[in-house]
Design a protein around this motif. Sequence first.
Motif, mmCIF file in Angstrom:
data_model
loop_
_atom_site.group_PDB
_atom_site.id
_atom_site.type_symbol
_atom_site.label_atom_id
_atom_site.label_comp_id
_atom_site.label_asym_id
_atom_site.label_seq_id
_atom_site.Cartn_x
_atom_site.Cartn_y
_atom_site.Cartn_z
ATOM 1 N N SER A 1 0.800 -1.230 0.000
ATOM 2 C CA SER A 1 0.000 0.000 0.000
ATOM 3 C C SER A 1 0.831 1.278 0.000
ATOM 4 O O SER A 1 0.430 2.278 -0.583
ATOM 5 C CB SER A 1 -0.962 0.007 1.190
ATOM 6 O OG SER A 1 -0.232 -0.063 2.405
ATOM 7 N N GLU A 2 2.011 1.262 0.601
ATOM 8 C CA GLU A 2 2.816 2.482 0.692
ATOM 9 C C GLU A 2 3.887 2.574 -0.405
ATOM 10 O O GLU A 2 4.063 3.612 -1.028
ATOM 11 C CB GLU A 2 3.497 2.542 2.063
ATOM 12 C CG GLU A 2 4.300 3.807 2.295
ATOM 13 C CD GLU A 2 4.906 3.855 3.685
ATOM 14 O OE1 GLU A 2 5.794 4.696 3.885
ATOM 15 O OE2 GLU A 2 4.507 3.062 4.564
ATOM 16 N N TYR A 3 4.610 1.506 -0.654
ATOM 17 C CA TYR A 3 5.774 1.556 -1.536
ATOM 18 C C TYR A 3 5.461 1.322 -3.012
ATOM 19 O O TYR A 3 6.120 1.894 -3.870
ATOM 20 C CB TYR A 3 6.836 0.557 -1.081
ATOM 21 C CG TYR A 3 7.292 0.822 0.338
ATOM 22 C CD1 TYR A 3 7.924 2.014 0.670
ATOM 23 C CD2 TYR A 3 7.059 -0.098 1.346
ATOM 24 C CE1 TYR A 3 8.324 2.275 1.967
ATOM 25 C CE2 TYR A 3 7.466 0.155 2.642
ATOM 26 C CZ TYR A 3 8.096 1.337 2.951
ATOM 27 O OH TYR A 3 8.480 1.586 4.235
ATOM 28 N N CYS A 4 4.509 0.444 -3.299
ATOM 29 C CA CYS A 4 4.142 0.185 -4.703
ATOM 30 C C CYS A 4 2.754 -0.448 -4.716
ATOM 31 O O CYS A 4 2.624 -1.667 -4.790
ATOM 32 C CB CYS A 4 5.173 -0.666 -5.428
ATOM 33 S SG CYS A 4 5.593 -2.212 -4.647
ATOM 34 N N PRO A 5 1.723 0.386 -4.634
ATOM 35 C CA PRO A 5 0.342 -0.116 -4.530
ATOM 36 C C PRO A 5 -0.063 -1.071 -5.643
ATOM 37 O O PRO A 5 -0.843 -1.988 -5.400
ATOM 38 C CB PRO A 5 -0.505 1.155 -4.557
ATOM 39 C CG PRO A 5 0.413 2.247 -4.120
ATOM 40 C CD PRO A 5 1.782 1.842 -4.589
ATOM 41 N N GLY A 6 0.454 -0.915 -6.840
ATOM 42 C CA GLY A 6 0.086 -1.799 -7.938
ATOM 43 C C GLY A 6 1.067 -2.935 -8.146
ATOM 44 O O GLY A 6 0.960 -3.667 -9.115
ATOM 45 N N GLY A 7 2.033 -3.064 -7.246
ATOM 46 C CA GLY A 7 3.102 -4.019 -7.469
ATOM 47 C C GLY A 7 4.081 -3.438 -8.479
ATOM 48 O O GLY A 7 3.857 -2.355 -9.026
ATOM 49 N N ALA A 8 5.164 -4.137 -8.732
ATOM 50 C CA ALA A 8 6.164 -3.631 -9.678
ATOM 51 C C ALA A 8 7.072 -4.765 -10.109
ATOM 52 O O ALA A 8 7.113 -5.820 -9.482
ATOM 53 C CB ALA A 8 6.994 -2.518 -9.032
ATOM 54 N N GLN A 9 7.797 -4.512 -11.187
ATOM 55 C CA GLN A 9 8.849 -5.397 -11.670
ATOM 56 C C GLN A 9 10.036 -4.534 -12.035
ATOM 57 O O GLN A 9 9.881 -3.522 -12.731
ATOM 58 C CB GLN A 9 8.403 -6.191 -12.901
ATOM 59 C CG GLN A 9 7.564 -7.365 -12.584
ATOM 60 C CD GLN A 9 7.424 -8.328 -13.767
ATOM 61 O OE1 GLN A 9 6.796 -9.323 -13.589
ATOM 62 N NE2 GLN A 9 7.991 -8.067 -14.919
ATOM 63 N N VAL A 10 11.208 -4.907 -11.539
ATOM 64 C CA VAL A 10 12.431 -4.176 -11.840
ATOM 65 C C VAL A 10 13.521 -5.172 -12.228
ATOM 66 O O VAL A 10 13.481 -6.328 -11.807
ATOM 67 C CB VAL A 10 12.897 -3.300 -10.656
ATOM 68 C CG1 VAL A 10 11.824 -2.284 -10.279
ATOM 69 C CG2 VAL A 10 13.270 -4.138 -9.449
ATOM 70 N N SER A 11 14.466 -4.728 -13.013
ATOM 71 C CA SER A 11 15.624 -5.543 -13.383
ATOM 72 C C SER A 11 16.851 -4.987 -12.696
ATOM 73 O O SER A 11 16.958 -3.774 -12.464
ATOM 74 C CB SER A 11 15.851 -5.496 -14.891
ATOM 75 O OG SER A 11 14.771 -6.055 -15.565
#
Length: 112
Positions: free
Chosen positions: A10-20
């Motif tokens: 909820s605070e850092y990435c509400p929609g989720g994320a993908q990073v390389s």
Amino acid sequence: MPVIKILPHSEYCPGGAQVSAPAGTSICEALLDNGIEIEHACEMSCACTTCHVIVREGYASLNEPDEAEEDLLDRAWGLQPQSRLSCQAILAQQDVTVEIPRYSINHAKENH
């Protein structure tokens, strides 16, 4: 280059994320380099538990936790068998999926 999938928080990435990030990078560094402002009160020196993550997939591909990390993890909120301090968890070649726990123990942030 491995991919880190971050489950929604909820605070850092509400929609989720993908990073390389390149192999040899810590999960914490990879998240910060990609705009996910995970807490890291000790500046990634393995002295607190604010960067605690739960590795949902790819745990075995990470480096082994050392004794200092294991001792600190005992104090982490929401500890699970796949818990790691993201500042100490180093990526190899395999993709990983992490969950950032809902809470962390950060006395500075909590005004203690």
